[in-house]
Write a protein that holds these residues in place. Sequence first.
Motif, PDB file in Angstrom:
ATOM      1  N   THR A 269     -37.650   8.020   1.042  1.00  0.00           N
ATOM      2  CA  THR A 269     -38.916   8.110   0.312  1.00  0.00           C
ATOM      3  C   THR A 269     -38.726   8.276  -1.196  1.00  0.00           C
ATOM      4  OG1 THR A 269     -39.015  10.513   0.610  1.00  0.00           O
ATOM      5  CG2 THR A 269     -40.046   9.160   2.295  1.00  0.00           C
ATOM      6  N   ALA A 270     -37.654   8.958  -1.605  1.00  0.00           N
ATOM      7  CA  ALA A 270     -37.505   9.283  -3.025  1.00  0.00           C
ATOM      8  C   ALA A 270     -36.389   8.521  -3.722  1.00  0.00           C
ATOM      9  CB  ALA A 270     -37.257  10.780  -3.188  1.00  0.00           C
ATOM     10  N   GLY A 271     -35.446   7.923  -2.969  1.00  0.00           N
ATOM     11  CA  GLY A 271     -34.269   7.336  -3.592  1.00  0.00           C
ATOM     12  C   GLY A 271     -33.272   8.423  -3.952  1.00  0.00           C
ATOM     13  N   THR A 272     -32.090   8.016  -4.350  1.00  0.00           N
ATOM     14  CA  THR A 272     -31.037   8.995  -4.628  1.00  0.00           C
ATOM     15  C   THR A 272     -31.351   9.862  -5.855  1.00  0.00           C
ATOM     16  OG1 THR A 272     -29.909   7.175  -5.748  1.00  0.00           O
ATOM     17  CG2 THR A 272     -29.112   7.773  -3.549  1.00  0.00           C
TER      18      THR A 272
ATOM     19  N   TRP B  13     -34.742   5.465  -7.892  1.00  0.00           N
ATOM     20  CA  TRP B  13     -36.082   6.053  -7.950  1.00  0.00           C
ATOM     21  C   TRP B  13     -36.970   5.359  -6.925  1.00  0.00           C
ATOM     22  CZ3 TRP B  13     -36.436  10.424 -10.623  1.00  0.00           C
ATOM     23  CH2 TRP B  13     -35.524  10.652 -11.655  1.00  0.00           C
ATOM     24  N   ALA B  14     -36.769   5.679  -5.663  1.00  0.00           N
ATOM     25  CA  ALA B  14     -37.552   5.099  -4.552  1.00  0.00           C
ATOM     26  C   ALA B  14     -37.491   3.579  -4.575  1.00  0.00           C
ATOM     27  CB  ALA B  14     -38.995   5.582  -4.597  1.00  0.00           C
ATOM     28  N   GLY B  15     -36.284   3.043  -4.803  1.00  0.00           N
ATOM     29  CA  GLY B  15     -36.096   1.603  -4.807  1.00  0.00           C
ATOM     30  C   GLY B  15     -36.178   0.971  -6.176  1.00  0.00           C
ATOM     31  N   SER B  16     -36.604   1.721  -7.186  1.00  0.00           N
ATOM     32  CA  SER B  16     -36.699   1.216  -8.555  1.00  0.00           C
ATOM     33  C   SER B  16     -35.593   1.827  -9.403  1.00  0.00           C
ATOM     34  CB  SER B  16     -38.076   1.573  -9.149  1.00  0.00           C
ATOM     35  OG  SER B  16     -38.135   1.217 -10.512  1.00  0.00           O
TER      36      SER B  16
ATOM     37  N   LEU C 187     -42.628   9.096  -7.934  1.00  0.00           N
ATOM     38  CA  LEU C 187     -43.100  10.478  -8.014  1.00  0.00           C
ATOM     39  C   LEU C 187     -43.710  10.906  -6.679  1.00  0.00           C
ATOM     40  CD1 LEU C 187     -43.575  12.999  -9.740  1.00  0.00           C
ATOM     41  CD2 LEU C 187     -45.790  12.010 -10.418  1.00  0.00           C
ATOM     42  N   GLY C 188     -44.511  10.023  -6.092  1.00  0.00           N
ATOM     43  CA  GLY C 188     -45.068  10.312  -4.778  1.00  0.00           C
ATOM     44  C   GLY C 188     -43.975  10.466  -3.738  1.00  0.00           C
ATOM     45  N   GLY C 189     -42.947   9.614  -3.821  1.00  0.00           N
ATOM     46  CA  GLY C 189     -41.831   9.715  -2.889  1.00  0.00           C
ATOM     47  C   GLY C 189     -41.078  11.017  -3.027  1.00  0.00           C
ATOM     48  N   MET C 190     -41.001  11.540  -4.250  1.00  0.00           N
ATOM     49  CA  MET C 190     -40.328  12.818  -4.466  1.00  0.00           C
ATOM     50  C   MET C 190     -41.074  13.959  -3.778  1.00  0.00           C
ATOM     51  SD  MET C 190     -39.265  12.245  -8.465  1.00  0.00           S
ATOM     52  CE  MET C 190     -38.719  13.931  -8.746  1.00  0.00           C
ATOM     53  N   PHE C 191     -42.386  13.953  -3.888  1.00  0.00           N
ATOM     54  CA  PHE C 191     -43.162  14.983  -3.195  1.00  0.00           C
ATOM     55  C   PHE C 191     -42.992  14.856  -1.676  1.00  0.00           C
ATOM     56  CE2 PHE C 191     -45.550  15.436  -7.217  1.00  0.00           C
ATOM     57  CZ  PHE C 191     -45.590  16.824  -7.279  1.00  0.00           C
ATOM     58  N   ALA C 192     -42.978  13.610  -1.189  1.00  0.00           N
ATOM     59  CA  ALA C 192     -42.825  13.391   0.252  1.00  0.00           C
ATOM     60  C   ALA C 192     -41.445  13.820   0.748  1.00  0.00           C
ATOM     61  CB  ALA C 192     -43.064  11.924   0.587  1.00  0.00           C
TER      62      ALA C 192
END
Length: 463
Positions: A40-43, A183-186, A194-199
């Motif tokens: 969800t968040a990337g490395t 960053w979540a694939g980016s 940012l949403g992936g980090m919260f998840a």
Amino acid sequence: MTHGADTHLRKSLNAFHLWGIAVGLVISGEYFGWSYGWATAGTLGFLAVTAIVAAMYIAFIFSFTELTTAIPQAGGPFAYAYRAFGPWGGAIAGFATLIEFVFAPPAISLAIGAYLAVQFPSLDPRTAALGAYAIFVALNIVGVGIAATFELFVTILAVGELLVFMKVVAPIFSLDHFVAGGWAGSDTPTLRSLGGMFAAIPFAIWFFLAIEGVAMAAEEAKEPRRTIPIAYVTGIVTLTALAFGVMILAGGSGDWKALSNLNDPLPQAMRRAVGDSSGWLHMLVWLGLFGLVASFHGIIMGYARQMFALARAGYLPAALGRLHPRFRTPHIATIAGAAIGVLTIYSDGWIRFGGQPLTASVVTLSVFGALTMYIMSMLSLFRLRRREPDLVRPYRAPGFPVVPGFALGMAAVAAVAMVYYNAAIAMLFVTVMVIAVLLSVRLRATALRDHGNRTDMVAASDA
């Protein structure tokens, strides 16, 4: 209800045992579970989340230690909240802790099955999980001294194995691999990342989840006011160093996306360095089991003592508060928690949400229990400082009120984020909590009528 000597656990644990429990309870989090956060968040996003969560845990442990040393009871957070907020506060903290500790072992046992499947592809992970429960429930019943010594032994092996993993994988580490799409694939931060980090918060918490379980061994510790702070401080330092070392080196071993939905990310990362037939890989699989076993075994010890404390105080059926006549361990509570865990393993449908793996769902449910307990514990710390300024506090939280305030605030933020991203599991958690608290308070009222004030005496006054 149980009375007199039947309610007292045997004191047999030294500081080294308690360090083994502190690290052992958590160390499976370094072996599996956390890599779902990459999905969800990337490395890079997950690295940032983990740094924030690590800071929260450091602040929490330094604050929580004050409560553990001032009120060294087997109930841990239940005992602190009971003393600070009365029966309702005790019930909320106690059952939140119980959910955390009862639902973590099913996830760990499935990971044990996944590790064994690397060597035995035909083995059903659920069968291996069932076998793990049978073995370690029996070991926990035999006696806390034997159980804690075994816990220390496997914890030392597990720490050593993680160090071996880092040494073997380090030569193939590539920063380019680690940051690619980090960053979540980016390659750059976005609103999506940012949403992936919260998840990803629950999977960062999984790195540290259950270290607070040492509090539930406080009643069995020798000189708890001296040994518990040593165990907590050295334990959190050990775990923080291991978490970042494992995560960074595994992420730079190749395509991290291929590891983001696996129960055995470390063997798969090491396979990139040594190949399929290397003895190093087989060693990691077999010794890696020690990390999972250490947490599995230790958390069984924790949930049994939480059930025991709740039953001793009248919040659960009295049978769960009985001790084995020979081994002086809460044997019925140990078996009862295992029964819930086994039902969870074989009942995917009622706890698996949003298409995510059962392991991820169980981890998330366990984290909801942990965050609720963290919030109640920090609120208890503030309330007891105000209501009982003369309470003997062999250890005092540093930086009060800023440090415990930071832990409380971060736990609240994490809880809100988790509700937003895991609404179905949040609803399940709240439903279970409401039912458990209402029924338990009613059961306690009945126990008080039947046995006078003995329940209150055991729950709140022994400290």
